[in-house]
Every structure is written in C-alpha cells, then in structure tokens.
Write a protein that holds these residues in place. Structure first.
Motif, PDB file in Angstrom:
ATOM      1  N   PRO B  98      52.549   5.777  23.521  1.00  0.00           N
ATOM      2  CA  PRO B  98      51.454   6.531  22.913  1.00  0.00           C
ATOM      3  C   PRO B  98      51.905   7.916  22.448  1.00  0.00           C
ATOM      4  CG  PRO B  98      50.825   5.711  25.079  1.00  0.00           C
ATOM      5  CD  PRO B  98      52.292   5.486  24.941  1.00  0.00           C
ATOM      6  N   SER B  99      51.243   8.396  21.418  1.00  0.00           N
ATOM      7  CA  SER B  99      51.520   9.757  20.943  1.00  0.00           C
ATOM      8  C   SER B  99      50.420  10.695  21.425  1.00  0.00           C
ATOM      9  CB  SER B  99      51.600   9.767  19.422  1.00  0.00           C
ATOM     10  OG  SER B  99      50.408   9.252  18.886  1.00  0.00           O
ATOM     11  N   TYR B 192      29.662   5.372  36.521  1.00  0.00           N
ATOM     12  CA  TYR B 192      30.063   5.171  35.128  1.00  0.00           C
ATOM     13  C   TYR B 192      29.786   6.457  34.340  1.00  0.00           C
ATOM     14  CZ  TYR B 192      30.505   3.168  30.502  1.00  0.00           C
ATOM     15  OH  TYR B 192      30.909   2.913  29.212  1.00  0.00           O
ATOM     16  N   TYR B 230      33.377  16.215  32.166  1.00  0.00           N
ATOM     17  CA  TYR B 230      32.830  15.838  30.858  1.00  0.00           C
ATOM     18  C   TYR B 230      33.922  15.846  29.790  1.00  0.00           C
ATOM     19  CZ  TYR B 230      30.269  16.232  26.453  1.00  0.00           C
ATOM     20  OH  TYR B 230      29.813  16.035  25.179  1.00  0.00           O
ATOM     21  N   SER B 235      32.029   8.912  24.349  1.00  0.00           N
ATOM     22  CA  SER B 235      30.596   9.042  24.044  1.00  0.00           C
ATOM     23  C   SER B 235      29.713   8.707  25.241  1.00  0.00           C
ATOM     24  CB  SER B 235      30.219   8.161  22.854  1.00  0.00           C
ATOM     25  OG  SER B 235      30.446   6.817  23.190  1.00  0.00           O
ATOM     26  N   THR B 236      30.248   8.038  26.269  1.00  0.00           N
ATOM     27  CA  THR B 236      29.443   7.743  27.451  1.00  0.00           C
ATOM     28  C   THR B 236      29.757   8.688  28.615  1.00  0.00           C
ATOM     29  OG1 THR B 236      31.035   6.059  28.166  1.00  0.00           O
ATOM     30  CG2 THR B 236      29.155   5.299  26.877  1.00  0.00           C
ATOM     31  N   SER B 237      30.537   9.723  28.344  1.00  0.00           N
ATOM     32  CA  SER B 237      30.858  10.692  29.383  1.00  0.00           C
ATOM     33  C   SER B 237      29.617  11.515  29.721  1.00  0.00           C
ATOM     34  CB  SER B 237      31.979  11.607  28.880  1.00  0.00           C
ATOM     35  OG  SER B 237      32.229  12.646  29.781  1.00  0.00           O
ATOM     36  N   ILE B 238      29.381  11.748  31.009  1.00  0.00           N
ATOM     37  CA  ILE B 238      28.178  12.475  31.441  1.00  0.00           C
ATOM     38  C   ILE B 238      28.430  13.985  31.357  1.00  0.00           C
ATOM     39  CG2 ILE B 238      26.600  12.906  33.372  1.00  0.00           C
ATOM     40  CD1 ILE B 238      27.307  10.028  34.323  1.00  0.00           C
ATOM     41  N   ASN B 239      27.545  14.662  30.639  1.00  0.00           N
ATOM     42  CA  ASN B 239      27.711  16.102  30.420  1.00  0.00           C
ATOM     43  C   ASN B 239      27.036  16.882  31.531  1.00  0.00           C
ATOM     44  OD1 ASN B 239      28.098  18.624  29.434  1.00  0.00           O
ATOM     45  ND2 ASN B 239      27.194  18.237  27.422  1.00  0.00           N
ATOM     46  N   LEU B 430      28.366  -3.488  37.646  1.00  0.00           N
ATOM     47  CA  LEU B 430      27.271  -3.898  36.754  1.00  0.00           C
ATOM     48  C   LEU B 430      26.161  -2.861  36.760  1.00  0.00           C
ATOM     49  CD1 LEU B 430      27.160  -7.706  37.622  1.00  0.00           C
ATOM     50  CD2 LEU B 430      27.862  -6.719  35.436  1.00  0.00           C
ATOM     51  N   ALA B 431      25.956  -2.190  37.919  1.00  0.00           N
ATOM     52  CA  ALA B 431      24.892  -1.197  38.025  1.00  0.00           C
ATOM     53  C   ALA B 431      25.368   0.205  37.653  1.00  0.00           C
ATOM     54  CB  ALA B 431      24.328  -1.200  39.450  1.00  0.00           C
ATOM     55  N   GLY B 432      26.650   0.389  37.442  1.00  0.00           N
ATOM     56  CA  GLY B 432      27.183   1.689  37.009  1.00  0.00           C
ATOM     57  C   GLY B 432      27.189   2.759  38.079  1.00  0.00           C
TER      58      GLY B 432
END
Lengths: 95, 486
Positions: B98-99, B192, B230, B235-239, B430-432
């Motif tokens: 990866p770069s 999650y 965060y 896009s699903t990261s919790i702020n 499944l429940a996060g």
C-alpha cells in the motif's frame, strides 16, 4: 430451495471465478449444505419486521466537495500487474 | 538484556517512560523472540530494519507524550501499512504494497508505537482457525498441533508467545475474541464505528471492527484508547470525544446488573465451559453485582443470519480483486472476462470462493428477498433482543466459545462445524455492540477457555471494569513452556 451444479456454474460466472469440474462438484456440495443451514431462518415469521439497514444511528454526514489529495498517479499505478505509461493494461476488449 | 517475557504492555510503557529501558532495547528483545519463533508461523512479513531505525529515532527524541512511547508492535496483516506489504493472508494480494496507512495503525504510530511486522490471518479474515491463510497455519503456542483460532490467529499466536507486547486484530464474527479465548489472552471487539475502518482490507463492512488483543485488561484499555477515535475518512465512524479508558479503569462493580442469557446454555457444550461460566457468575456475585436471568430469544438465528449477511457483503467488497489495478493477475485467458475469471479462480482460496459464491447467490435476482432481505429482518430482531436486555442489565456474561482450541484439520472438511465456533461471538457483531473475551480458566487438557462480557453500544468502559474485577479473581496463568525455542 436447494442449489444444483448448474446454478453454481451460473453463480461462478456472475462472480467471475473460474472453477474446474472437480471444484465445481465439491463446492456445490458445500454451498448446498450452507444454504440448508441458513434456511433455518424460514422458521421465523418476519412479515411485520423492518429490515435493519444500518447498525449506526446516524445519517451520512455531508462534506465539502473538495479535492484533498491528487498528484499520486505513480502511487496508484505502482501496484498494477501490467501498465503502460499512464494506463492500466488489460487483455484486448474490442476485436 | 532484561527479560521482558513477564512484562505487560503497560509495564513496558512505564519502563520506557521512566528511562529504565530504551525503546531500542525493547525492540531488540522482541525481534530476538520473533527470530526464535519461526515454527509458530505467526508472521507473514517482518520489517526489523525499519523497527530498529524507528526505535533509535524515538530514543534520540524521547517523546514520552504518547500512550505507547517507543513500544514495538506487530499488527494483523489486514491493516494497510504504508510501504510494507499487506496481504490479507491471500495469494491475490501476495505482492501488494500500500501507498497509504490505515487510520487505526496511524493512530498507534502517532501515540509513539513502532511497527515490528505483519501477522498471519485467515484469508480476508474468513476463517476461525487461521487454516485458510495462503501463508500456512499459524500455530497456537499452547500446543504444536493446536489452531490459534481465527481469523486473527497470527495475532493471538504472536501475543501468547510474547513476540509482541500487544497487538491489534479485526473482528467480523468473533475473529478477535475466539483466538483470544483459544490462547488465554484478552481481546475486545469495540462498538461498530468506534475504530476507523479506513485502510483495513474490507470483508463485511457492516460487521468489521478493529480491536485490541493484549495480555491483560489494563493493556486492553490502554490500546483501545490509542487506536480508537473519530475519522472523517470512514463514513460510519462515530463522531465523539475520545474516551480515557485507562484513566477511568476501576474495579467497582457493586450494584451492576449482569445478565445471563439462557439461550447460551447450548446442548453438547463441554461441562468444563459451563463450570468456568458458573465460576465467573460466582465471582461477580461476590464482588457485589446482581445476577439477572435474561433471554435473547433469537440467538439461534444469529449464525444463519451472519452466513447470509457477511458473504453478501464480502462478495461485493471482493469484486475489486480483478487483476487490473493491483494484486495477482493470471497469465491465462484469451480475453478480459477470462482474465478476471482465472485471476480470481487462481488467486482466491477455497473458503473465500465459497463465501463469494454464497454472497453472489443470496444477492442474485430472484433470491434476494428470500435470503438477504430475510436476514436483514432477523438481524433487526437480534438487535432488538439486546436492546431489550440492556434496559434490564448493564452487561451480559457468556462463554466466548463453545469449545477450547481444536486440532489442525479437525474441522476443515465441514464448513458448518467450523462456523459453529462463532456461535457466541457472532450475535454481538450483528448488533454492533462491544464485547470482551478474558481468560476464564484451563480445561482438563490445559487449554484456555474464555469468558465474554457484552455491553450496550459505546459502553466499553463498563465491560473493561467488570473484566478487570474478574481478571483479579480468576488469576489466570497460561501454561506455555516456550517449546518452539527448544
């Protein structure tokens, strides 16, 4: 619903995975047993259940439509199995 | 050189901070351990030159502000590391460098940590025994013929053998907690969205979470604090503000309500697992917690739901491996389509093929409603079970796995028997919600068995505190004689 060899062949085609006859045979058996296993869900009545579409309670955050990287052409091409100048090379598509 | 085999991550961090030892000395110690442990096959890639250079660099600057000052760490080979090969345990990424750096590993290096290398794992994290890795089995330090669990098998193996003072893994259906349980170590699957997924090779995007794997609970709190946060790139990261898990760690569990779900008492579970579970319950009672019987009625449906949702997402995520932009390309094929098919046919291992095929099937026209939509509905019911329970209790205690570590080859012929390993861990994904596995004791064979604590979303602190209390009372000792060094 069970899955037969012809259906597995079709799914393999959709998945773009080549399978020889031996693998087709044994994977068909695996897939049939996995599907039988997941079909336990049919025992549950879910007519009035809304599907879970997202596990996080938030809507997607908008962001400014702004370029924040770029000029990384060489990095992008670096891992390509076959390239020519600025392009990824693939087998001939048009006859 | 001092013997750091008995030291925890937190202790080594303090030794470096108080200048009792240099980062270079610590790094050399772990490199030596790694070099003596080739038999375990825990590593896919090592980068010792870089490790030593970074350690020297740290020692010359002495920047002690970070949480992980000068600490050498190896990470699962599912995290993209800039200019260091990242394979995901697959032939298709055998030569991928990866770069860019994953956000989670970037957080570790920002806190002062130094990379030792990349750890073996099941191919694309699909497996429960590390046997699907293209780079061969990683071995459980507990015994030569034992699997370390999976998919973070190399991580668990390296940690239990003290080839790294701590490590990070990813957990999609149990891939941190099950190997932690099999090796007598601590592993936590965060809520999650708590740790960024950016730069982690994707398996099932709605389930994947990175998390810490450590020798004890104190280290777990420290490493979780270092890696979480965060990230606008996910896009699903919790702020939300970063938690201080280490600072807030305490043993006060008085008055907490702990749920015991009756559905986790499954048939044919070894008596020994039941015993350590009951022992855990007694410890909590003695510590002043209240035990509450609860029901998670859809537990039995979690695995079938998982084996629709995860393969469906995997089949989409793995569509990117086409032999064009990066990764392996087959030399066979007359045209573009044949090149794709042969690349994927030759590049993916059997378990990955199984899951991509299942995923494609359940998403395909005519079957979507019967399988995928159905699974998403049942997933909702499983999440509801937990939501209801957490109205009554603060945490849930269960075994981590239905058995202790098994032998190589024992479950490879029957995918379902392998999948059943994750029966207690999958519902959490499944429940996060977050869950931690801590060592509960040894069975009659001397193999470790784990206990799992589950909390509601973002309540990692509660299960860390309960885990700390239980850890003290259990006083677990792994019986590892470092046979691979003889």
């Amino acid at each position: 619903m069970s899955i037969d060899k012809n259906q597995v062949k079709k799914v393999a085609k959709l998945s773009r995975i080549s399978l020889d006859d031996k693998n087709l045979e044994s994977l068909s058996n695996d897939l049939a047993s996995i599907l039988k296993f997941v079909e336990q869900l049919n025992k549950l009545d879910t007519n009035n259940v809304k599907p879970l579409n997202s596990i996080v309670d938030k809507s997607l955050e908008p962001r400014k439509d702004k370029v924040n990287d770029g000029k990384i052409k060489e990095e992008i091409l670096k891992n390509s199995p076959d390239k020519n100048e600025d392009f990824f090379v693939v087998p001939k598509v048009v006859e | 050189m001092s013997d750091l085999n008995q030291n925890t991550l937190s202790q080594i961090a303090n030794l470096i901070k108080t200048k009792k030892i240099s980062s270079l000395e610590v790094t050399k110690f772990f490199i030596k351990n790694i070099e003596k442990a080739k038999k375990l096959n825990s590593f896919i890639t090592t980068c010792f030159e870089k490790s030593l250079k970074n350690a020297k660099n740290f020692d010359s600057k002495k920047n002690y502000n970070g949480l992980l000052p000068g600490i050498p760490l190896a990470v699962k080979d599912l995290f993209c590391t800039k200019n260091i090969k990242t394979t995901a345990g697959s032939k298709i990424l055998e030569n991928f460098t990866p770069s860019y750096e994953s956000s989670v590993t970037n957080n570790l290096w920002s806190e002062g940590a130094i990379i030792l290398g990349k750890l073996n794992c099941d191919e694309f994290a699909m497996g429960s025994s590390n046997e699907t890795s293209y780079f061969g089995n990683a071995i459980n330090p507990i015994g030569k013929n034992l699997v370390p669990g999976g998919s973070s098998g190399g991580s668990a193996s390296a940690l239990a053998a003290n080839l790294t003072p701590a490590t990070i893994g990813t957990d999609t259906g149990g891939s941190i907690r099950q190997p932690a349980s099999f090796t007598g170590t601590v592993g936590l699957k965060p809520t999650y969205g708590l740790c960024s997924r950016w730069g982690i090779v994707a398996f099932a995007s709605s389930l994947d979470q990175a998390g810490p794997m450590t020798k004890n609970v104190e280290d777990c709190a420290l490493l979780l604090e270092a890696m979480s946060g965060y990230d606008p790139k996910d896009s699903t990261s919790i702020n939300k503000k970063k938690e201080q898990y280490s600072k807030n760690l305490n043993e006060n569990v008085k008055g907490l309500k702990i749920g015991i779900p009756k559905e986790y008492r499954i048939d044919n579970m070894p008596k020994e697992i039941d015993n350590i579970w009951n022992k855990g319950i007694d410890i909590l009672k003695k510590s002043g917690a209240t035990i509450v019987d609860i029901s998670l009625p859809h537990t039995n449906y979690a695995l079938p739901t998982y084996y629709i949702v995860a393969p469906a997402e995997a089949s989409s995520n793995l569509a990117r491996y086409d032999g064009v932009k990066y990764g392996y390309r087959s030399k066979k094929g007359k045209n573009l389509i044949e090149m794709y098919e042969n690349t994927r046919g030759e590049g993916f291992g059997r378990e990955v093929k199984r899951r991509v095929l299942i995923g494609t099937y359940v998403l395909s026209s005519g079957y979507y409603d019967a399988y995928y939509l159905k699974a998403q509905k049942v997933r909702k019911l499983i999440k509801n079970d937990f939501d209801e329970s957490f109205k009554k209790v603060d945490a849930i205690l269960t075994p981590s796995t239905p058995s202790s570590a098994f032998k190589f080859g024992e479950k490879t012929n029957d995918p379902i028997s392998m999948y059943l390993n994750d029966i207690f861990t999958v519902p959490v994904n499944l429940a996060g919600i977050p869950a931690i596995s801590i060592p509960g004791g040894l069975d009659s064979k001397g193999y470790p068995m784990g206990l799992q604590l589950i909390a509601k979303a973002l309540d990692e602190q509660t299960i860390l505190n309960i885990a700390l209390t239980m850890e003290k009372a259990i006083n677990f000792k792994n019986s590892i004689d470092r046979w691979w060094e003889k």
